[in-house]
Design an enzyme around this catalytic site. Structure first.
Site, PDB file in Angstrom:
ATOM      1  N   HIS A  69      -2.016 -10.406  10.609  1.00 51.80           N
ATOM      2  CA  HIS A  69      -1.165  -9.546   9.792  1.00 51.80           C
ATOM      3  C   HIS A  69       0.028  -8.943  10.520  1.00 51.80           C
ATOM      4  O   HIS A  69       1.129  -8.886   9.976  1.00 51.80           O
ATOM      5  CB  HIS A  69      -2.048  -8.416   9.257  1.00 51.80           C
ATOM      6  CG  HIS A  69      -1.389  -7.487   8.304  1.00 51.80           C
ATOM      7  ND1 HIS A  69      -0.822  -7.905   7.118  1.00 51.80           N
ATOM      8  CD2 HIS A  69      -1.206  -6.140   8.341  1.00 51.80           C
ATOM      9  CE1 HIS A  69      -0.334  -6.853   6.463  1.00 51.80           C
ATOM     10  NE2 HIS A  69      -0.543  -5.780   7.200  1.00 51.80           N
ATOM     11  N   ARG A  81      -9.569   0.544  -0.829  1.00 52.28           N
ATOM     12  CA  ARG A  81     -10.633   1.309  -0.159  1.00 52.28           C
ATOM     13  C   ARG A  81     -10.358   2.810  -0.254  1.00 52.28           C
ATOM     14  O   ARG A  81     -11.277   3.613  -0.368  1.00 52.28           O
ATOM     15  CB  ARG A  81     -10.777   0.836   1.287  1.00 52.28           C
ATOM     16  CG  ARG A  81     -11.444  -0.548   1.360  1.00 52.28           C
ATOM     17  CD  ARG A  81     -11.537  -1.071   2.773  1.00 52.28           C
ATOM     18  NE  ARG A  81     -10.325  -1.762   3.164  1.00 52.28           N
ATOM     19  CZ  ARG A  81      -9.706  -1.589   4.327  1.00 52.28           C
ATOM     20  NH1 ARG A  81     -10.178  -0.737   5.203  1.00 52.28           N
ATOM     21  NH2 ARG A  81      -8.618  -2.271   4.615  1.00 52.28           N
ATOM     22  N   HIS A 104      -5.544  -7.919   9.367  1.00 47.92           N
ATOM     23  CA  HIS A 104      -5.756  -7.049   8.203  1.00 47.92           C
ATOM     24  C   HIS A 104      -7.201  -7.254   7.778  1.00 47.92           C
ATOM     25  O   HIS A 104      -7.627  -8.403   7.575  1.00 47.92           O
ATOM     26  CB  HIS A 104      -4.799  -7.474   7.084  1.00 47.92           C
ATOM     27  CG  HIS A 104      -4.775  -6.541   5.914  1.00 47.92           C
ATOM     28  ND1 HIS A 104      -5.871  -6.315   5.121  1.00 47.92           N
ATOM     29  CD2 HIS A 104      -3.783  -5.772   5.419  1.00 47.92           C
ATOM     30  CE1 HIS A 104      -5.556  -5.444   4.177  1.00 47.92           C
ATOM     31  NE2 HIS A 104      -4.294  -5.096   4.341  1.00 47.92           N
ATOM     32  N   GLY A 126       0.786  -1.232   0.000  1.00 51.51           N
ATOM     33  CA  GLY A 126       0.000   0.000   0.000  1.00 51.51           C
ATOM     34  C   GLY A 126       0.809   1.268   0.000  1.00 51.51           C
ATOM     35  O   GLY A 126       0.659   2.118  -0.882  1.00 51.51           O
ATOM     36  N   GLY A 127       1.683   1.457   0.985  1.00 54.57           N
ATOM     37  CA  GLY A 127       2.426   2.704   0.999  1.00 54.57           C
ATOM     38  C   GLY A 127       2.988   3.062   2.352  1.00 54.57           C
ATOM     39  O   GLY A 127       3.012   2.246   3.274  1.00 54.57           O
ATOM     40  N   GLU A 154       8.969  -3.895  13.418  1.00 55.72           N
ATOM     41  CA  GLU A 154       7.824  -4.603  14.013  1.00 55.72           C
ATOM     42  C   GLU A 154       8.161  -5.263  15.350  1.00 55.72           C
ATOM     43  O   GLU A 154       7.276  -5.506  16.166  1.00 55.72           O
ATOM     44  CB  GLU A 154       7.315  -5.642  13.004  1.00 55.72           C
ATOM     45  CG  GLU A 154       5.978  -6.234  13.381  1.00 55.72           C
ATOM     46  CD  GLU A 154       5.358  -7.057  12.249  1.00 55.72           C
ATOM     47  OE1 GLU A 154       5.720  -6.853  11.077  1.00 55.72           O
ATOM     48  OE2 GLU A 154       4.508  -7.904  12.573  1.00 55.72           O
ATOM     49  N   ARG A 187      -2.205  -0.483  14.992  1.00 54.71           N
ATOM     50  CA  ARG A 187      -1.410   0.295  14.024  1.00 54.71           C
ATOM     51  C   ARG A 187      -2.268   0.781  12.864  1.00 54.71           C
ATOM     52  O   ARG A 187      -3.145   0.055  12.387  1.00 54.71           O
ATOM     53  CB  ARG A 187      -0.283  -0.581  13.473  1.00 54.71           C
ATOM     54  CG  ARG A 187       0.519   0.072  12.367  1.00 54.71           C
ATOM     55  CD  ARG A 187       1.652  -0.807  11.931  1.00 54.71           C
ATOM     56  NE  ARG A 187       1.241  -1.976  11.188  1.00 54.71           N
ATOM     57  CZ  ARG A 187       1.141  -2.048   9.844  1.00 54.71           C
ATOM     58  NH1 ARG A 187       1.416  -0.986   9.108  1.00 54.71           N
ATOM     59  NH2 ARG A 187       0.798  -3.170   9.258  1.00 54.71           N
ATOM     60  N   LEU A 230       6.141   0.780   7.647  1.00 51.19           N
ATOM     61  CA  LEU A 230       7.321   1.089   6.824  1.00 51.19           C
ATOM     62  C   LEU A 230       7.965   2.386   7.327  1.00 51.19           C
ATOM     63  O   LEU A 230       9.188   2.511   7.356  1.00 51.19           O
ATOM     64  CB  LEU A 230       6.919   1.240   5.350  1.00 51.19           C
ATOM     65  CG  LEU A 230       6.558  -0.059   4.624  1.00 51.19           C
ATOM     66  CD1 LEU A 230       6.022   0.257   3.221  1.00 51.19           C
ATOM     67  CD2 LEU A 230       7.769  -0.997   4.514  1.00 51.19           C
TER      68      LEU A 230
HETATM   69  C1  FAD Z   1       1.611  -8.453   2.885  1.00 54.23           C
HETATM   70  C2  FAD Z   1       1.993  -7.269   3.737  1.00 54.23           C
HETATM   71  C3  FAD Z   1       1.651  -5.987   3.328  1.00 54.23           C
HETATM   72  C4  FAD Z   1       2.023  -4.895   4.099  1.00 54.23           C
HETATM   73  N1  FAD Z   1       1.740  -3.622   3.659  1.00 54.23           N
HETATM   74  C5  FAD Z   1       2.205  -2.561   4.363  1.00 54.23           C
HETATM   75  C6  FAD Z   1       2.079  -1.235   3.853  1.00 54.23           C
HETATM   76  O1  FAD Z   1       1.545  -1.025   2.760  1.00 54.23           O
HETATM   77  N2  FAD Z   1       2.573  -0.219   4.593  1.00 54.23           N
HETATM   78  C7  FAD Z   1       3.201  -0.407   5.799  1.00 54.23           C
HETATM   79  O2  FAD Z   1       3.645   0.567   6.421  1.00 54.23           O
HETATM   80  N3  FAD Z   1       3.340  -1.653   6.293  1.00 54.23           N
HETATM   81  C8  FAD Z   1       2.877  -2.719   5.612  1.00 54.23           C
HETATM   82  N4  FAD Z   1       3.055  -3.985   6.104  1.00 54.23           N
HETATM   83  C9  FAD Z   1       3.763  -4.147   7.369  1.00 54.23           C
HETATM   84  C10 FAD Z   1       5.227  -3.930   7.174  1.00 54.23           C
HETATM   85  O3  FAD Z   1       5.639  -4.343   5.899  1.00 54.23           O
HETATM   86  C11 FAD Z   1       6.050  -4.717   8.186  1.00 54.23           C
HETATM   87  O4  FAD Z   1       5.504  -4.658   9.437  1.00 54.23           O
HETATM   88  C12 FAD Z   1       7.428  -4.116   8.272  1.00 54.23           C
HETATM   89  O5  FAD Z   1       7.960  -3.991   6.994  1.00 54.23           O
HETATM   90  C13 FAD Z   1       8.294  -4.959   9.162  1.00 54.23           C
HETATM   91  O6  FAD Z   1       9.629  -4.634   8.903  1.00 54.23           O
HETATM   92  P1  FAD Z   1      10.754  -5.238   9.824  1.00 54.23           P
HETATM   93  O7  FAD Z   1      12.046  -4.780   9.246  1.00 54.23           O
HETATM   94  O8  FAD Z   1      10.471  -4.914  11.228  1.00 54.23           O
HETATM   95  O9  FAD Z   1      10.551  -6.818   9.681  1.00 54.23           O
HETATM   96  P2  FAD Z   1      10.630  -7.763   8.391  1.00 54.23           P
HETATM   97  O10 FAD Z   1      10.521  -7.001   7.141  1.00 54.23           O
HETATM   98  O11 FAD Z   1       9.670  -8.863   8.646  1.00 54.23           O
HETATM   99  O12 FAD Z   1      12.105  -8.308   8.468  1.00 54.23           O
HETATM  100  C14 FAD Z   1      12.518  -9.147   9.535  1.00 54.23           C
HETATM  101  C15 FAD Z   1      13.830  -9.769   9.155  1.00 54.23           C
HETATM  102  O13 FAD Z   1      14.350 -10.505  10.259  1.00 54.23           O
HETATM  103  C16 FAD Z   1      14.759 -11.790   9.813  1.00 54.23           C
HETATM  104  N5  FAD Z   1      14.724 -12.710  10.952  1.00 54.23           N
HETATM  105  C17 FAD Z   1      13.663 -13.282  11.566  1.00 54.23           C
HETATM  106  N6  FAD Z   1      14.085 -14.099  12.545  1.00 54.23           N
HETATM  107  C18 FAD Z   1      15.444 -14.027  12.566  1.00 54.23           C
HETATM  108  C19 FAD Z   1      16.462 -14.639  13.317  1.00 54.23           C
HETATM  109  N7  FAD Z   1      16.208 -15.548  14.271  1.00 54.23           N
HETATM  110  N8  FAD Z   1      17.754 -14.331  13.057  1.00 54.23           N
HETATM  111  C20 FAD Z   1      18.074 -13.458  12.064  1.00 54.23           C
HETATM  112  N9  FAD Z   1      17.145 -12.849  11.301  1.00 54.23           N
HETATM  113  C21 FAD Z   1      15.846 -13.124  11.555  1.00 54.23           C
HETATM  114  C22 FAD Z   1      13.785 -12.122   8.700  1.00 54.23           C
HETATM  115  O14 FAD Z   1      14.263 -13.142   7.879  1.00 54.23           O
HETATM  116  C23 FAD Z   1      13.719 -10.761   7.997  1.00 54.23           C
HETATM  117  O15 FAD Z   1      14.822 -10.574   7.144  1.00 54.23           O
HETATM  118  C24 FAD Z   1       2.701  -5.098   5.331  1.00 54.23           C
HETATM  119  C25 FAD Z   1       3.035  -6.385   5.742  1.00 54.23           C
HETATM  120  C26 FAD Z   1       2.695  -7.469   4.959  1.00 54.23           C
HETATM  121  C27 FAD Z   1       3.067  -8.836   5.431  1.00 54.23           C
END
Ligand code: FAD
Length: 396
Positions: A336, A247, A227, A49-50, A360, A370, A376
């Site tokens: 989600h 939406r 979601h 989405g964004g 996250e 949230r 993001l």
């Molecule tokens: C389908 C989908 C659509 C979404 N759309 C949006 C949106 O439009 N806008 C928005 O703001 N948010 C959106 N979100 C939410 C958002 O994308 C995520 O919450 C956010 O990007 C999480 O980023 P992160 O870096 O915290 O975790 P992640 O991107 O999940 O990265 C976590 C990393 O940690 C690694 N990891 C996990 N366990 C271990 C371990 N034991 N040791 C080492 N590495 C590990 C994983 O492999 C991964 O590389 C969406 C989420 C999903 C699933």
């Protein structure tokens, strides 16, 4: 005996881990990044989405903060929220400097209104925003001397006299400070509950448990987000998150009688709850394989908006034999996002000195609910803060 030692070790290669690693390196630290699978595998890349930032003429960081506060039902950490919204515009410019090209129109950003927002504030890169952001961040990390350890999941973390020792796959890595950016746990929880999830299989939460076992505090940890618009049909779209921008661009939720039963742009928890209740009242519909659902009437989206802001969603559905601009979609809430997580301060430091958390895995910024587009943003704002602060602490 450690393989290598660094100033800063980052765990996870989603948007938050990559932002933290790039920032720590720019602040002068020697940086390692260890992740569970390939560098590309994460939830961030799936985000469609964004990302929110107050750029509209009628908008401001204060208004953005107010919307977050209300959507969280006044449970968020106000200090973190003000940082999130106050630094949103500069985070967007930082991403642009790294090569992200946000969709533009009429000389400015194309902004959409997302659930719970009082203004149009959502910037997009078509409907593959997370892919664009992680690609730019990964390119930046890979073109620097950040040492990466793919397929090296964190299994153990222990304090040493001067910092931390981490066991990541076959590697033992020593670092003065550590940034946990390993995402949430919704994939694992959905499996345990026998439900669908939008999440990547790496979202299993063991890193949070490692931090908790070391004594780190968590907050709002029980608050998991559904979601509102999981794909319910066809089979290959089950668990797909239909972008909330459908939406924003005019799609509405309808019950079996074709009635709108809720504000389709309400906060996520309210919309999800309304769908579940409508189905419980017997006013839902059934998918061809017997799953509960309501309709998302995507036929109300104009072709022009869909082509610019929803091309990936259109392609996915059309490949499954359904044209969202000609027929309504079956939808039902799907697990989600982990709203809560490790307690952090303004520098993204957990309650344990020298241990940081961003993205996250951290709690507080969204409270118990949230808003779309703020995850993001959180990854970029607090990833940058964590990287800088962890580098500074390592050099002090
Ligand atoms: C389908 C989908 C659509 C979404 N759309 C949006 C949106 O439009 N806008 C928005 O703001 N948010 C959106 N979100 C939410 C958002 O994308 C995520 O919450 C956010 O990007 C999480 O980023 P992160 O870096 O915290 O975790 P992640 O991107 O999940 O990265 C976590 C990393 O940690 C690694 N990891 C996990 N366990 C271990 C371990 N034991 N040791 C080492 N590495 C590990 C994983 O492999 C991964 O590389 C969406 C989420 C999903 C699933």
């Amino acid at each position: 005996m450690a393989d290598s030692s660094f100033d800063v070790l980052v765990i996870g290669s989603g948007a938050s881990g990559l932002a933290a690693a790039v920032s720590a390196r720019r602040a002068g630290a020697q940086v390692a990044l260890a992740t569970k699978g390939a560098l590309q595998s994460c939830n961030s890349a799936k985000a469609q989405g964004g990302i929110q930032a107050a750029f509209g003429d009628d908008d401001s960081p204060e208004q953005h903060a107010e919307d977050v506060w209300k959507s969280s039902h006044e449970t968020a950490d106000r200090g973190l929220v003000e940082i999130l919204t106050g630094e949103a515009p500069s985070a967007i410019h930082w991403l642009e400097e790294l090569g992200v090209e946000f969709t533009r129109e009429n000389g400015g950003y194309r902004l959409a209104r997302c659930g719970g927002a009082s203004r149009k504030r959502l910037l997009q890169v078509g409907d593959r925003t997370g892919h664009a952001i992680t690609t730019a961040l990964r390119d930046s990390a890979e073109s620097s001397d950040i040492q990466t350890y793919p397929k090296s999941p964190l299994a153990d973390l222990a304090r040493t006299e001067n910092g931390w020792r981490a066991r990541c796959g076959d590697h033992t890595i020593v670092a003065t400070t550590v940034i946990l950016a390993a995402g949430g746990r919704c994939f694992r929880v959905a499996e345990e509950r026998g439900e669908l999830s939008t999440n990547h299989p790496g979202a299993t939460g063991e890193v949070t448990q490692i931090a908790v076992d070391l004594g780190a505090e968590v907050r709002d940890f029980d608050a998991l987000q559904y979601h509102p618009n999981g794909g319910a049909w066809p089979e290959n779209m089950q668990g797909y998150s239909i972008p909330e921008t459908t939406r924003a661009y005019g799609a509405v939720l309808l019950n079996a009688d074709g009635e709108e039963f809720t504000d389709s742009l309400g906060p996520r928890d309210a919309v999800s709850q309304a769908i579940v209740e409508e189905v419980e009242k017997g006013k839902g519909v059934e998918t061809p394989d017997g799953r509960p659902a309501v309709y998302l009437d995507t036929t109300r989206i104009s072709e022009a908006d869909a082509n610019v802001s929803l091309p990936y969603m259109l392609r996915r559905y059309r490949a499954g034999g359904i044209d969202p601009l000609r027929e309504r979609l079956f939808t039902y809430p799907v697990l989600h996002y982990q709203n809560g997580g490790l307690v952090i301060d303004a520098n993204a430091e957990t309650t344990l000195e020298g241990l940081y958390a961003c993205g996250e895995i951290a709690g507080g910024t969204h409270g118990r609910n949230r808003m779309m587009g703020n995850s993001l943003l959180e990854c970029c704002v607090f990833g940058r803060r964590a990287g800088k602060a962890a580098a500074e602490k390592a050099s002090s």
